[in-house]
Write a protein that holds these residues in place. Structure first.
Motif, PDB file in Angstrom:
ATOM      1  N   GLY A 121     -10.854  17.839 -16.992  1.00 25.02           N
ATOM      2  CA  GLY A 121     -12.270  18.036 -16.731  1.00 25.02           C
ATOM      3  C   GLY A 121     -12.960  16.895 -16.028  1.00 25.02           C
ATOM      4  O   GLY A 121     -14.172  16.920 -15.844  1.00 25.02           O
ATOM      5  N   ARG A 122     -12.232  15.894 -15.619  1.00 19.10           N
ATOM      6  CA  ARG A 122     -12.799  14.747 -14.909  1.00 19.10           C
ATOM      7  C   ARG A 122     -12.519  14.921 -13.407  1.00 19.10           C
ATOM      8  O   ARG A 122     -11.772  14.156 -12.805  1.00 19.10           O
ATOM      9  CB  ARG A 122     -12.189  13.435 -15.399  1.00 19.10           C
ATOM     10  N   VAL A 123     -13.113  15.944 -12.824  1.00 20.85           N
ATOM     11  CA  VAL A 123     -12.808  16.323 -11.448  1.00 20.85           C
ATOM     12  C   VAL A 123     -13.228  15.232 -10.462  1.00 20.85           C
ATOM     13  O   VAL A 123     -12.483  14.900  -9.534  1.00 20.85           O
ATOM     14  CB  VAL A 123     -13.470  17.673 -11.086  1.00 20.85           C
ATOM     15  N   GLY A 124     -14.394  14.666 -10.646  1.00 25.02           N
ATOM     16  CA  GLY A 124     -14.888  13.649  -9.720  1.00 25.02           C
ATOM     17  C   GLY A 124     -13.967  12.446  -9.625  1.00 25.02           C
ATOM     18  O   GLY A 124     -13.592  12.019  -8.525  1.00 25.02           O
ATOM     19  N   SER A 125     -13.593  11.890 -10.771  1.00 14.60           N
ATOM     20  CA  SER A 125     -12.704  10.729 -10.746  1.00 14.60           C
ATOM     21  C   SER A 125     -11.298  11.113 -10.293  1.00 14.60           C
ATOM     22  O   SER A 125     -10.597  10.304  -9.683  1.00 14.60           O
ATOM     23  CB  SER A 125     -12.664  10.039 -12.110  1.00 14.60           C
ATOM     24  N   GLY A 126     -10.889  12.350 -10.553  1.00 14.50           N
ATOM     25  CA  GLY A 126      -9.596  12.814 -10.061  1.00 14.50           C
ATOM     26  C   GLY A 126      -9.562  12.887  -8.544  1.00 14.50           C
ATOM     27  O   GLY A 126      -8.581  12.488  -7.912  1.00 14.50           O
ATOM     28  N   VAL A 127     -10.647  13.362  -7.952  1.00 22.20           N
ATOM     29  CA  VAL A 127     -10.737  13.441  -6.492  1.00 22.20           C
ATOM     30  C   VAL A 127     -10.773  12.031  -5.894  1.00 22.20           C
ATOM     31  O   VAL A 127     -10.131  11.765  -4.866  1.00 22.20           O
ATOM     32  CB  VAL A 127     -11.967  14.274  -6.059  1.00 22.20           C
ATOM     33  N   ILE A 128     -11.504  11.109  -6.541  1.00 17.88           N
ATOM     34  CA  ILE A 128     -11.538   9.722  -6.059  1.00 17.88           C
ATOM     35  C   ILE A 128     -10.134   9.120  -6.097  1.00 17.88           C
ATOM     36  O   ILE A 128      -9.706   8.452  -5.149  1.00 17.88           O
ATOM     37  CB  ILE A 128     -12.530   8.884  -6.887  1.00 17.88           C
ATOM     38  N   MET A 129      -9.410   9.381  -7.174  1.00 23.22           N
ATOM     39  CA  MET A 129      -8.043   8.875  -7.297  1.00 23.22           C
ATOM     40  C   MET A 129      -7.160   9.453  -6.181  1.00 23.22           C
ATOM     41  O   MET A 129      -6.368   8.732  -5.566  1.00 23.22           O
ATOM     42  CB  MET A 129      -7.505   9.256  -8.681  1.00 23.22           C
ATOM     43  N   LEU A 130      -7.301  10.742  -5.930  1.00 21.65           N
ATOM     44  CA  LEU A 130      -6.530  11.400  -4.879  1.00 21.65           C
ATOM     45  C   LEU A 130      -6.869  10.827  -3.499  1.00 21.65           C
ATOM     46  O   LEU A 130      -5.971  10.540  -2.696  1.00 21.65           O
ATOM     47  CB  LEU A 130      -6.799  12.907  -4.905  1.00 21.65           C
ATOM     48  N   LEU A 131      -8.153  10.624  -3.224  1.00 21.26           N
ATOM     49  CA  LEU A 131      -8.563  10.076  -1.931  1.00 21.26           C
ATOM     50  C   LEU A 131      -8.081   8.642  -1.750  1.00 21.26           C
ATOM     51  O   LEU A 131      -7.647   8.269  -0.645  1.00 21.26           O
ATOM     52  CB  LEU A 131     -10.080  10.154  -1.782  1.00 21.26           C
ATOM     53  N   MET A 132      -8.157   7.839  -2.808  1.00 21.71           N
ATOM     54  CA  MET A 132      -7.667   6.459  -2.704  1.00 21.71           C
ATOM     55  C   MET A 132      -6.164   6.420  -2.459  1.00 21.71           C
ATOM     56  O   MET A 132      -5.676   5.592  -1.689  1.00 21.71           O
ATOM     57  CB  MET A 132      -8.018   5.680  -3.974  1.00 21.71           C
ATOM     58  N   THR A 133      -5.428   7.326  -3.100  1.00 24.67           N
ATOM     59  CA  THR A 133      -3.980   7.396  -2.873  1.00 24.67           C
ATOM     60  C   THR A 133      -3.690   7.807  -1.433  1.00 24.67           C
ATOM     61  O   THR A 133      -2.824   7.226  -0.777  1.00 24.67           O
ATOM     62  CB  THR A 133      -3.320   8.374  -3.860  1.00 24.67           C
ATOM     63  N   GLY A 134      -4.412   8.798  -0.941  1.00 19.72           N
ATOM     64  CA  GLY A 134      -4.223   9.235   0.442  1.00 19.72           C
ATOM     65  C   GLY A 134      -4.566   8.154   1.438  1.00 19.72           C
ATOM     66  O   GLY A 134      -3.818   7.902   2.395  1.00 19.72           O
ATOM     67  N   LEU A 135      -5.691   7.477   1.218  1.00 21.85           N
ATOM     68  CA  LEU A 135      -6.097   6.389   2.102  1.00 21.85           C
ATOM     69  C   LEU A 135      -5.081   5.248   2.071  1.00 21.85           C
ATOM     70  O   LEU A 135      -4.705   4.711   3.115  1.00 21.85           O
ATOM     71  CB  LEU A 135      -7.483   5.872   1.686  1.00 21.85           C
ATOM     72  N   GLY A 136      -4.627   4.903   0.879  1.00 16.40           N
ATOM     73  CA  GLY A 136      -3.629   3.845   0.760  1.00 16.40           C
ATOM     74  C   GLY A 136      -2.330   4.195   1.454  1.00 16.40           C
ATOM     75  O   GLY A 136      -1.702   3.346   2.099  1.00 16.40           O
ATOM     76  N   THR A 137      -1.927   5.452   1.324  1.00 13.77           N
ATOM     77  CA  THR A 137      -0.693   5.898   1.972  1.00 13.77           C
ATOM     78  C   THR A 137      -0.829   5.845   3.494  1.00 13.77           C
ATOM     79  O   THR A 137       0.095   5.432   4.194  1.00 13.77           O
ATOM     80  CB  THR A 137      -0.337   7.325   1.518  1.00 13.77           C
ATOM     81  N   LEU A 138      -1.990   6.261   4.003  1.00 14.25           N
ATOM     82  CA  LEU A 138      -2.204   6.231   5.450  1.00 14.25           C
ATOM     83  C   LEU A 138      -2.252   4.806   5.993  1.00 14.25           C
ATOM     84  O   LEU A 138      -1.794   4.543   7.106  1.00 14.25           O
ATOM     85  CB  LEU A 138      -3.508   6.953   5.808  1.00 14.25           C
TER      86      LEU A 138
ATOM     87  N   TRP B 274      -4.827   2.043 -12.415  1.00  8.82           N
ATOM     88  CA  TRP B 274      -5.665   3.083 -13.007  1.00  8.82           C
ATOM     89  C   TRP B 274      -4.779   4.148 -13.653  1.00  8.82           C
ATOM     90  O   TRP B 274      -5.045   4.605 -14.764  1.00  8.82           O
ATOM     91  CB  TRP B 274      -6.542   3.669 -11.924  1.00  8.82           C
ATOM     92  N   TRP B 275      -3.716   4.551 -12.964  1.00  8.56           N
ATOM     93  CA  TRP B 275      -2.785   5.559 -13.465  1.00  8.56           C
ATOM     94  C   TRP B 275      -2.126   5.093 -14.763  1.00  8.56           C
ATOM     95  O   TRP B 275      -2.009   5.871 -15.711  1.00  8.56           O
ATOM     96  CB  TRP B 275      -1.741   5.841 -12.382  1.00  8.56           C
ATOM     97  N   LEU B 276      -1.710   3.839 -14.810  1.00  6.92           N
ATOM     98  CA  LEU B 276      -1.087   3.315 -16.031  1.00  6.92           C
ATOM     99  C   LEU B 276      -2.075   3.270 -17.196  1.00  6.92           C
ATOM    100  O   LEU B 276      -1.735   3.616 -18.329  1.00  6.92           O
ATOM    101  CB  LEU B 276      -0.507   1.925 -15.778  1.00  6.92           C
TER     102      LEU B 276
ATOM    103  N   PRO C 225       2.214  11.471 -10.251  1.00  6.33           N
ATOM    104  CA  PRO C 225       1.568  10.169 -10.456  1.00  6.33           C
ATOM    105  C   PRO C 225       0.580   9.838  -9.353  1.00  6.33           C
ATOM    106  O   PRO C 225       0.778  10.171  -8.187  1.00  6.33           O
ATOM    107  CB  PRO C 225       2.746   9.193 -10.460  1.00  6.33           C
ATOM    108  N   MET C 226      -0.493   9.214  -9.755  1.00  9.55           N
ATOM    109  CA  MET C 226      -1.503   8.651  -8.867  1.00  9.55           C
ATOM    110  C   MET C 226      -2.229   9.684  -8.004  1.00  9.55           C
ATOM    111  O   MET C 226      -2.937   9.317  -7.081  1.00  9.55           O
ATOM    112  CB  MET C 226      -0.907   7.540  -7.999  1.00  9.55           C
TER     113      MET C 226
ATOM    114  N   PRO D  67      -5.479  -0.333  -2.147  1.00 16.30           N
ATOM    115  CA  PRO D  67      -5.894   0.843  -2.916  1.00 16.30           C
ATOM    116  C   PRO D  67      -4.746   1.461  -3.710  1.00 16.30           C
ATOM    117  O   PRO D  67      -4.959   1.971  -4.812  1.00 16.30           O
ATOM    118  CB  PRO D  67      -6.443   1.819  -1.872  1.00 16.30           C
ATOM    119  N   LEU D  68      -3.523   1.386  -3.191  1.00 14.32           N
ATOM    120  CA  LEU D  68      -2.389   1.922  -3.941  1.00 14.32           C
ATOM    121  C   LEU D  68      -2.152   1.130  -5.225  1.00 14.32           C
ATOM    122  O   LEU D  68      -1.845   1.713  -6.276  1.00 14.32           O
ATOM    123  CB  LEU D  68      -1.125   1.927  -3.077  1.00 14.32           C
ATOM    124  N   ALA D  69      -2.323  -0.179  -5.164  1.00 17.78           N
ATOM    125  CA  ALA D  69      -2.165  -1.005  -6.364  1.00 17.78           C
ATOM    126  C   ALA D  69      -3.264  -0.694  -7.382  1.00 17.78           C
ATOM    127  O   ALA D  69      -2.998  -0.601  -8.591  1.00 17.78           O
ATOM    128  CB  ALA D  69      -2.179  -2.480  -5.998  1.00 17.78           C
TER     129      ALA D  69
END
Length: 104
Positions: A43-60, A77-79, A33-34, A70-72
């Protein structure tokens, strides 16, 4: 069978072979998740990377409380992606069909 019929059958077979699995997409969506991996798979690599970066930033930034924003957003977005996955698969199939029709 005409040449056009044969070409159409060939294109539809290739589209069916290259179709992304809805079961795999939902499994990735549920078990990772997230992280945006389900978007990358579809095939949506760009938005997938943005989602991953936002999750990482939120976690940090979560220890100083600002990271929950950003986690919220990514959680929402995930839902919403649960409803968008079938449309992403259909769009991917349409793009594949169009690409194959342009080749021949």
């Amino acid at each position: 069978m005409t040449r056009d019929d044969t070409r159409a059958l060939y294109v539809e077979q290739r589209v069916a072979n290259e179709k992304k699995s809805a079961l795999a997409a939902y499994a990735i969506w549920f078990f990772l998740p997230m992280l945006g991996v389900h978007r990358m798979y579809l095939g949506r690599v760009g938005s997938g990377v943005i989602m991953l970066l936002m999750t990482g930033l939120g976690t940090l930034l979560a220890p100083i409380l600002i990271g929950y924003i950003p986690l919220a957003l990514v959680g929402l977005w995930w839902l919403i992606d649960a409803l968008l996955i079938p449309g992403m698969i259909s769009q991917n199939m349409a793009e594949t069909r169009w690409r194959l029709m342009q080749e021949g």
